[in-house]
Design a protein around this motif. Structure first.
Motif, PDB file in Angstrom:
ATOM      1  N   LYS A 152       0.820  -1.215   0.000  1.00  0.00           N
ATOM      2  CA  LYS A 152       0.000   0.000   0.000  1.00  0.00           C
ATOM      3  C   LYS A 152       0.853   1.263   0.000  1.00  0.00           C
ATOM      4  N   ARG A 155     -13.200  -5.119   6.094  1.00  0.00           N
ATOM      5  CA  ARG A 155     -11.747  -5.217   6.159  1.00  0.00           C
ATOM      6  C   ARG A 155     -11.155  -6.344   5.312  1.00  0.00           C
ATOM      7  N   ASP A 156     -11.961  -7.312   4.958  1.00  0.00           N
ATOM      8  CA  ASP A 156     -11.445  -8.458   4.211  1.00  0.00           C
ATOM      9  C   ASP A 156     -11.418  -8.150   2.712  1.00  0.00           C
ATOM     10  N   PRO A 157     -10.253  -8.242   2.058  1.00  0.00           N
ATOM     11  CA  PRO A 157     -10.167  -7.917   0.631  1.00  0.00           C
ATOM     12  C   PRO A 157     -11.101  -8.755  -0.236  1.00  0.00           C
ATOM     13  N   GLU A 205     -12.905   2.777   7.880  1.00  0.00           N
ATOM     14  CA  GLU A 205     -11.597   2.165   7.631  1.00  0.00           C
ATOM     15  C   GLU A 205     -11.719   0.854   6.849  1.00  0.00           C
ATOM     16  N   SER A 206     -12.562   0.870   5.842  1.00  0.00           N
ATOM     17  CA  SER A 206     -12.659  -0.295   4.967  1.00  0.00           C
ATOM     18  C   SER A 206     -11.343  -0.505   4.235  1.00  0.00           C
ATOM     19  N   VAL A 207     -11.095  -1.754   3.817  1.00  0.00           N
ATOM     20  CA  VAL A 207      -9.863  -2.080   3.115  1.00  0.00           C
ATOM     21  C   VAL A 207      -9.746  -1.241   1.844  1.00  0.00           C
ATOM     22  N   GLU A 208      -8.517  -0.955   1.471  1.00  0.00           N
ATOM     23  CA  GLU A 208      -8.232  -0.091   0.320  1.00  0.00           C
ATOM     24  C   GLU A 208      -8.701  -0.725  -0.990  1.00  0.00           C
ATOM     25  N   ASN A 222      -6.011  -2.584  -3.209  1.00  0.00           N
ATOM     26  CA  ASN A 222      -5.338  -3.765  -2.678  1.00  0.00           C
ATOM     27  C   ASN A 222      -5.392  -4.854  -3.755  1.00  0.00           C
ATOM     28  N   VAL A 259      -8.221  -7.283  -3.561  1.00  0.00           N
ATOM     29  CA  VAL A 259      -9.508  -6.665  -3.882  1.00  0.00           C
ATOM     30  C   VAL A 259      -9.663  -6.574  -5.393  1.00  0.00           C
ATOM     31  N   ASN A 312     -18.934  -4.205   9.662  1.00  0.00           N
ATOM     32  CA  ASN A 312     -17.666  -4.911   9.789  1.00  0.00           C
ATOM     33  C   ASN A 312     -17.895  -6.406  10.025  1.00  0.00           C
TER      34      ASN A 312
END
Length: 244
Positions: free
Chosen positions: A18, A97-99, A122-125, A128, A131, A193
């Protein structure tokens, strides 16, 4: 065969982290299908690498996959567009949070014609690699915004819309309750979440809490649904009500 320097290989490989994606504004896409999706989109493909041009060893060193793909592309991240709240169906992600979950949710958003995905908590990018690959191309088509979950909810509510949230208990049966579908005002489905669910702050803003009942009704099986699975069921029910 095209020569490729060690420094270029390392620069591409670094995009699996990242930190380097943020610094460069770039990300990688791997495989024929995903690269073809990138080329057909409005994303800028900065560099294209084919295994027959650079060799299997170089591709293996650049790739983040378990085996080297036939093609890899370096793509520029798209500048996030301002959110324009309008009628339609939105997904509001409160800390996914899980890709793999996020990638699947983007595929669902693409399939069910979601107006936009609003990622908060704060969700996963988005970029990624896990993702991107798991979206199967939806990352190039779905409108996506990052921000603060409650802020997104207030935008929907201020526009005269509704925000529903999926909960494990205490909610209204999603199949029998009255629901606005997004056909005449903006409607958001909030997904919480994976472990903590929807945050208390966002829960306080919900227009309605929705429960997906198990079968048989008394349950006795697993305690909850995967976040992406719950999203699929909710989207299918909202769209069903428009189609019938």
């Amino acid at each position: 065969m095209e020569n490729i320097s060690n420094s270029e290989i390392k620069s591409v490989k670094a995009l699996t982290a990242k930190k380097f994606r943020d610094e460069t504004g770039l990300f990688t896409v791997e495989g024929e299908k995903m690269v073809s999706e990138a080329l057909a989109s409005d994303f800028e493909v900065v560099k294209l690498y084919r295994i027959e041009q650079i060799g299997e060893s170089a591709m293996e060193r650049m790739s983040g996959l378990s085996s080297p793909p036939p093609v890899l592309a370096v793509v520029r991240q798209r500048a996030e567009r301002p959110l324009e709240v309008r009628g339609g169906l939105y997904l509001l992600l409160d800390g996914i949070r899980d890709p793999g979950n996020l990638g699947t949710i983007l595929r669902l958003a693409d399939w069910f014609g979601v107006t936009a995905v609003l990622a908060g908590g704060e969700s996963v990018e988005l970029y990624n690699p896990k993702v991107v690959q798991s979206t199967m191309g939806a990352v190039f088509r779905v409108e996506y915004h990052t921000g603060e979950s409650c802020g997104f909810a207030r935008r929907i509510l201020d526009a005269g819309g509704c925000v529903y949230g999926t909960v494990l208990s205490g909610g209204e049966n999603i199949y029998t309750g009255e629901l606005k579908t997004g056909s005449d005002c903006p409607v958001a489905i909030a997904v919480g979440n994976e472990s903590a669910g929807i945050s208390p702050a966002l829960l306080s803003l919900l227009s309605g809490r929705l429960f997906i009942p198990p079968y048989p009704p008394q349950g006795g099986g697993c305690e909850s649904l995967n976040a992406a699975t719950a999203t699929a069921i909710a989207l299918a029910e909202f769209r069903r009500r428009i189609l019938i």
